[in-house]
Each structure stands twice: as structure tokens, then as C-alpha cells.
Design a protein around this motif. Structure first.
Motif, PDB file in Angstrom:
ATOM      1  N   UNK A  12     -14.791  29.171 -21.819  1.00 54.30           N
ATOM      2  CA  UNK A  12     -15.473  27.902 -21.541  1.00 54.30           C
ATOM      3  C   UNK A  12     -16.428  28.042 -20.357  1.00 54.30           C
ATOM      4  N   UNK A  13     -16.015  28.785 -19.332  1.00 54.21           N
ATOM      5  CA  UNK A  13     -16.894  29.000 -18.175  1.00 54.21           C
ATOM      6  C   UNK A  13     -18.140  29.771 -18.601  1.00 54.21           C
ATOM      7  N   UNK A  14     -17.944  30.826 -19.400  1.00 52.87           N
ATOM      8  CA  UNK A  14     -19.101  31.594 -19.874  1.00 52.87           C
ATOM      9  C   UNK A  14     -20.010  30.740 -20.762  1.00 52.87           C
ATOM     10  N   UNK A  15     -19.403  29.876 -21.581  1.00 46.76           N
ATOM     11  CA  UNK A  15     -20.209  29.007 -22.439  1.00 46.76           C
ATOM     12  C   UNK A  15     -21.048  28.053 -21.596  1.00 46.76           C
ATOM     13  N   UNK A  16     -20.478  27.543 -20.523  1.00 39.53           N
ATOM     14  CA  UNK A  16     -21.257  26.666 -19.632  1.00 39.53           C
ATOM     15  C   UNK A  16     -22.426  27.422 -19.011  1.00 39.53           C
ATOM     16  N   UNK A  17     -22.201  28.674 -18.657  1.00 40.89           N
ATOM     17  CA  UNK A  17     -23.289  29.472 -18.084  1.00 40.89           C
ATOM     18  C   UNK A  17     -24.391  29.708 -19.114  1.00 40.89           C
ATOM     19  N   UNK A  18     -24.013  29.973 -20.351  1.00 44.89           N
ATOM     20  CA  UNK A  18     -25.008  30.137 -21.406  1.00 44.89           C
ATOM     21  C   UNK A  18     -25.811  28.849 -21.600  1.00 44.89           C
ATOM     22  N   UNK A  19     -25.115  27.720 -21.599  1.00 46.64           N
ATOM     23  CA  UNK A  19     -25.792  26.431 -21.778  1.00 46.64           C
ATOM     24  C   UNK A  19     -26.747  26.148 -20.619  1.00 46.64           C
ATOM     25  N   UNK A  20     -26.349  26.519 -19.406  1.00 47.36           N
ATOM     26  CA  UNK A  20     -27.245  26.337 -18.255  1.00 47.36           C
ATOM     27  C   UNK A  20     -28.603  26.989 -18.514  1.00 47.36           C
ATOM     28  N   UNK A  21     -28.571  28.196 -19.050  1.00 43.43           N
ATOM     29  CA  UNK A  21     -29.804  28.939 -19.291  1.00 43.43           C
ATOM     30  C   UNK A  21     -30.682  28.263 -20.332  1.00 43.43           C
ATOM     31  N   UNK A  22     -30.112  27.907 -21.472  1.00 36.97           N
ATOM     32  CA  UNK A  22     -30.914  27.317 -22.542  1.00 36.97           C
ATOM     33  C   UNK A  22     -31.421  25.927 -22.167  1.00 36.97           C
ATOM     34  N   UNK A  23     -30.543  25.125 -21.576  1.00 39.63           N
ATOM     35  CA  UNK A  23     -30.952  23.758 -21.213  1.00 39.63           C
ATOM     36  C   UNK A  23     -32.039  23.793 -20.146  1.00 39.63           C
TER      37      UNK A  23
END
Length: 654
Positions: free
Chosen positions: A422-433
Motif C-alpha cells: 500500500x505504501x508503494x502504491x501511494x508512491x506510484x500514485x504520487x508520481x502519476x497524479x
């Protein structure tokens, strides 16, 4: 009528009508959908016939629409936005937020709705086939789905436009079906049925004369027996459709039969399109083949003799309970079509039209290619031409969403994944958003392709309330979860489409995809380029990249001039070797291979007037597949740079 007595809202089914004025007709995909509605007796939908002229749908009320179906007229410009952005047929649910588009997706939905309303409809449930997978794979990756969903309907439509000009050149898709129907059947757990078939054959042989019996004993060949045509196979197939679930055969095989090796058992005869059982594929094909045979009978009856297996299939389908009734309700008089039974036996190899076909497509997959020497020779070959992986700097590496203050339904930690994931997914979302918010403007439409359960799209819809966000996903289960999350958040600026990418045709300004697998990345890029939209894409599963219907690799001119297809596939295979448990030097090579594959993609996009940056998501540890492609269409102004100029600048800088 009081509000309490009001009829519950039903989903809307939109079907296309084409033609001019009173000369109107139903395209095959509309006829197929109505035929399935009639076969199922499904009344769960309100059907809208969509045309560009007011008189078209009115001309089709007589005999082409089943009587129990509620029908209304709709004009193209008046359709809901989600439906207008999709190729028909399409279904819009009661909320107006979920659209299912494309022939296979819509037909499977009709079946599921029918069974949900009446669980006793075993005959309808069995249309989905083994493990409910019939026509579930998208046409881009499944040759069979492509043939049935688009190939044969398109070929028949084309034939019907000019039947007298084209009948001498038989459609290749019809020839492919004829060849498929001639192949032996392979079904799950067919050993028992084949043993029962052998037992029936031997019983029939005992009834023959001693001379015939002697010949049989001297030379017994596995295969279908002429004494039991359409016998056990057809009984087994029809039993599958029985509401009472009566088994086809209950006789236990003799010990002699049980000792026969599987390789020596007689093959099963090809009864229906997918083999032994009547499935959704037969439903799709019947209106197509009916119209094709009607045309041949009117213009080229001699051509019929070239399709012995197709004609036998056409006769068998009519034996399925409910088919004749459903066809008649849709204006198809199947029994009136005179099939010349005298030509049903097989043709000689010389006369067989399937000899015109090339051998079945045998595209080597990445796993089948023989890799020798690893990626270094290929990378050296590129380097000698001045081509190396180059990563643009991240414009905002520290940007992050305010996760602590966001609603719980947005946070990946609320989903079914571990805390670390979940933490890694949030980091991925930070980049795309971060990339999307930099480009988005009020009123823009943003499409989250391959959306899954909606991690990206839902965050964007919440973060950008002045933009419309559309989530597109082929898997129904994932999209249902995304819709539930959107409803929990009360999002009004979000829509959901269950469809293959090809069925979405609406306008949009930004396309986004997180970990689009294999050629899905290339499909998303193509969609964005066709719509002149910006894109933010994180590729994944490089090892699954291979030549497809619309794409060949390498894609850009310079890569094509330097690498063969096999050499490019070597890069793709080793681009997947970036897992954290691998040695650092091997991960570094994998990262360079990722960069080279995406460089090829970016150069191909630049020839369409795009500026593309290949960058690494921050932190790099957020995913082994941490590349990100960010593309914008160059402004068409006096200060703009042409695509060719940009490509020259980029190549010279390398």
C-alpha cells in the motif's frame, strides 16, 4: 401513480440502426444482441434503437425486434455521454455511471442478468462455456475472439454490401471457421465421453454382418463411426442445456473399454463452434452465417458446396431447443433456408476451399524465441549507432498527495493489500497524479485506461473536481469494486466503462495508465495520439510485448534500422529483470533495457508531433517497473517545433 408504485429503473441497452430513410437495417452486432435477448427471454433491459435519422428505427419495428422487448428510438446526439463515447452495442446501468460496451461484453452481461433473474436457466448459464470463459478474452490477444466478435461479422457485412461482386472470392474469416469446424474436438474431461463413444461403436459393430465384423476386427481405426452419426456427442451437448440436468449417458463402460489407452479412443465430432457444446459463440455466429447463406443461395448457390462443415453446423444449431423460436422472433426463418444436404460429406483436398488459407498464424511469443548471449550484444549494437537509454529528470520528485487528510476509500491501505504494498502504491500514485495535475485544466476529460479497481482514477476524480474522469477496464469484478469506492466517496465527476480499449471512441484531453501490461501500453499511447491527448503511462510486463494486430516491434525508424524483431524481444525479456532480489548489476541492465524499449516507444510517438519524456518514478523503490512516459502534443504555433525537427534534435543529442 405514486412514487412507491413506480416501476423500478432498468438498465438501457443501445443498439445501432443504419441506413437512410425507410431503407434501414440492423447491423449484425445489433441482430446478434436481439437474437440473444430472444433466446434468453430476457426482459431486464429497455432497448433503444440508435440512428442518425429519425425514421430509421421506426422502419425496423416490423419483424426484426422480438415482441417482448420494450423498444424506443434514440438519436445519436441525444445519447448519454458515456454511451456516446463508445462503439455500440452498449448497456448503461441504472445509475448512469457504468457503461458496458462491445459485443462480447454486452452479450455476456445479458446472460448474467438472465441467470440472476432466473437461476434455473441452466441452458443460458451454459452459454458461457467451461469456467464461464467463452469470448471473455479480448480480441487484441485472442485470435478466436477476434474471428468471432469482429472478423466474421465484418466479412459478412462487407459481403452483403456487394454480394454479386464478392462471392467468387470467399471471405477468409468464413474459410477459417470452416477449417475450425473440421478439426477434432478437445473438451475438458473428454475421456469419459470418448470411452462411451467407443462402447457405442462396438455395440453397433456387433449388429453388423460377420463379413463386416471381420473387416472391422482386421483393421480398426479410431474415429467417428458412420453407424452413430451425431449420436452420443449430440446427446451430451443437448443434455448440457437441459433445465432438468438429465445426464446424457449413464451406462458404465465395460472393463474392456476402460483398458483402452486414451490415444486409441475415437475422437469426438465437432458439433458446434467451440467443439462439443452449444455456447455464446454459436449465438454470435448464427445471424452472421444465416445472412451469408441466404445471400449465397440467392446469388451463388454453387458456392454452398464448398462449406460442408459449416452447413452441417448450421443444421445442428437448429436442433438446439429455443433456437428456432428465438430466430423467428428476430425475423430469421432458419428452416426456410434450403441447405443442400447432398453436399454435406467432406470434399477432396483439391476442392476444399480452406486450402486457400495460409497455415494458422504461428507468431513466436517471447517465451518461444531462442535467446542466446543475453542483452549485451543488442545493447552494444544500439550504442554503436548512438542509441542509449536516457532518463529525463523528474520535475517534482518530492510531490505527494495529502494522504493523511484524504478519505479512507481513496487510500490504498484500505484495500486488500499489505501495508508495504500500500505504501508503494501511494508512491506510484504520487508520481502519476503529479504529472496529470500539472497538465489538467477545468473541463478536461481524463481517462484512466486499464484502471483495475480504480486507484488512479478515483484519486484524480477527488483531486480534480472540475475535471471529468472515466475509468476503462475489461474485468467486470475490478470495475464493480471501483464503482463501489466511487459511490462511497459520493463522486459525481466519474464514469466507468467496461470494454476493450478499441470500443472507447470518445474525446478526452489526458490519458493515464498505471502498469499497463505488455502491448496495453502501446494501445493506450495509440488511443491518446488518435485523440491528440496528453498521456502519463507507467509500462509493465515488458516480457509480454510481441507483435500484435496493430503493432510491430521495433516501432521507431531508428530502432527498426538497427534491430531485428528478435533482438528487440531480447531487450523486452531482460527489461523484466528488475526485481529487488536480483543482483544490482543485473537490475541495472534490466533498467537500461526498460529505458531502451521505452525510448523506442517515445520516438515513435514523436513522429506524430509529441514531446515525450521517459523518466523514473520517485522513489525508485516504489516499483521494479518504475518507468514513466509523459507525452504532450506540441503546440501548433509559429514557435512550435515540428515532429521531424524534434526527432532530429533528440537523435543528435544522443
Amino acid at each position: 401513480m405514486t412514487h412507491a408504485d413506480a416501476e423500478p429503473q432498468r438498465p438501457s441497452l443501445y443498439l445501432e440502426v443504419c441506413g437512410q430513410g425507410e431503407e434501414a437495417r440492423l447491423p449484425l452486432h445489433s441482430s446478434i444482441t436481439l437474437f440473444l435477448l430472444s433466446y434468453c427471454g430476457c426482459e431486464s433491459f429497455k432497448v433503444s434503437l440508435v440512428s442518425s435519422t429519425p425514421s430509421c428505427s421506426g422502419a425496423l419495428r416490423q419483424g426484426l425486434v422480438p415482441g417482448g422487448v420494450e423498444v424506443c428510438e434514440a438519436q445519436l446526439e441525444g445519447l448519454p455521454l458515456l454511451v456516446r463515447g463508445c462503439r455500440l452495442p452498449a448497456v448503461l446501468d441504472e445509475t448512469g455511471q457504468l457503461c458496458k460496451a462491445g459485443l462480447a461484453v454486452v452479450l455476456r452481461h445479458i446472460i448474467n442478468q438472465t441467470v440472476e433473474a432466473d437461476p434455473s436457466r441452466k441452458d443460458v448459464q451454459e452459454l458461457l462455456g467451461f469456467k464461464k470463459t467463452c469470448l471473455k478474452a479480448c480480441a487484441e490477444v485472442s485470435q478466436w475472439t477476434r474471428l468471432c466478435e469482429t472478423g466474421i461479422p465484418s466479412a459478412v457485412e462487407e459481403h452483403l454490401q456487394n454480394p454479386t461482386d464478392q462471392y467468387q472470392q470467399l471471405p477468409l474469416s468464413i474459410l477459417s471457421l470452416e477449417r475450425r469446424l473440421a478439426e477434432p474436438v478437445k473438451v475438458h474431461n473428454d475421456d469419459k465421453i470418448r470411452r462411451q463413444k467407443l462402447q457405442e461403436q462396438r455395440k453397433n459393430e456387433k449388429k453388423e454382418s460377420p463379413e463386416v465384423q471381420a473387416d472391422v476386427n482386421n483393421e480398426r481405426q479410431p474415429g467417428p463411426s458412420p453407424q452413430v452419426p451425431d449420436g452420443l456427442e449430440l446427446r451430451a451437448a443437448l443434455a448440457k442445456l437441459s433445465v432438468d440436468a438429465v445426464p446424457a449417458v449413464t451406462t458404465r463402460e465395460s472393463s474392456e473399454i476402460r483398458k483402452v489407452k486414451s490415444a486409441d479412443l475415437p475422437p469426438l465430432e465437432h458439433l458446434f463452434a467451440e467443439g462439443l457444446y452449444f455456447t455464446l459463440t454459436d449465438v454470435v455466429l448464427l445471424p452472421c452465417i444465416y445472412q451469408y447463406l441466404c445471400s449465397l443461395q440467392a446469388h451463388a448457390v454453387s458456392t454452398l458446396r464448398q462449406f460442408p462443415h459449416l452447413l452441417r453446423w448450421f443444421s445442428r444449431v437448429q436442433e438446439v431447443p429455443g433456437v428456432l423460436r428465438a430466430a423467428k422472433a428476430c425475423g430469421m426463418a432458419l428452416s426456410n433456408l434450403q441447405v443442400p444436404t447432398s453436399i454435406l460429406p467432406g470434399l477432396s483436398a483439391k476442392d476444399n476451399p480452406t486450402s486457400q488459407l495460409e497455415p494458422e498464424e504461428n507468431q513466436e511469443t517471447t517465451s518461444q524465441l531462442n535467446f542466446v548471449g543475453g542483452p549485451r550484444p543488442t545493447m552494444t549494437k544500439l550504442k554503436e549507432k548512438g542509441i542509449e537509454a536516457v532518463f529525463a529528470p523528474h520535475p517534482c520528485p518530492d510531490w505527494t498527495l495529502p494522504w493523511d487528510s484524504l478519505p479512507g476509500a481513496i487510500n490504498p491501505t484500505e484495500g486488500k493489500m499489505s501495508n508495504i504494498r500500500a505504501v508503494r502504491k501511494r508512491q506510484q500514485l504520487n508520481n502519476l497524479v503529479a504529472m496529470v495535475t500539472e497538465m489538467a485544466r477545468p473541463g478536461h476529460t481524463i481517462v484512466d485506461f486499464c484502471s483495475g479497481t480504480g486507484h488512479v482514477g478515483i484519486v484524480l476524480a477527488h483531486t480534480l473536481p472540475d475535471c471529468q474522469v472515466i475509468l476503462i477496464e475489461n474485468k467486470e469484478e475490478s470495475l464493480v469494486r471501483a464503482q463501489c469506492r466511487g459511490a462511497e466517496l459520493g463522486l459525481k465527476n466519474i464514469g466507468f466503462i467496461q470494454a476493450n480499449l478499441d470500443y472507447f471512441t470518445g474525446p478526452f484531453q489526458i490519458g493515464v495508465a498505471l502498469h499497463a501490461c505488455g502491448v496495453a501500453t502501446d494501445m493506450v499511447m495509440e488511443h491518446c495520439i488518435q485523440a491528440a491527448a496528453a498521456f502519463v503511462i507507467s509500462p509493465c510486463c515488458y516480457g509480454f510485448i510481441q507483435n500484435a494486430v496493430k503493432f510491430t516491434f521495433p516501432k521507431s525508424k531508428r530502432f527498426k534500422e538497427t534491430l531485428t524483431y528478435k533482438e528487440h524481444m531480447i531487450l523486452c525479456r531482460f527489461a523484466d529483470q528488475t526485481a529487488v532480489q536480483l543482483p544490482p548489476d543485473r537490475r541495472h541492465i534490466g533498467k537500461d533495457c526498460m529505458g531502451l524499449v521505452d525510448l523506442d516507444r517515445s520516438w515513435a510517438a514523436e513522429t506524430h508531433g509529441y514531446s515525450v519524456r521517459v523518466m523514473t518514478m520517485e522513489p525508485e523503490s516504489c516499483s521494479p517497473k518504475n518507468n514513466m512516459l509523459v507525452g504532450k502534443l506540441l503546440q501548433k504555433s509559429g514557435l512550435g517545433v515540428s515532429a521531424s525537427q524534434l526527432e532530429a534534435v533528440v537523435h543528435n543529442s544522443d
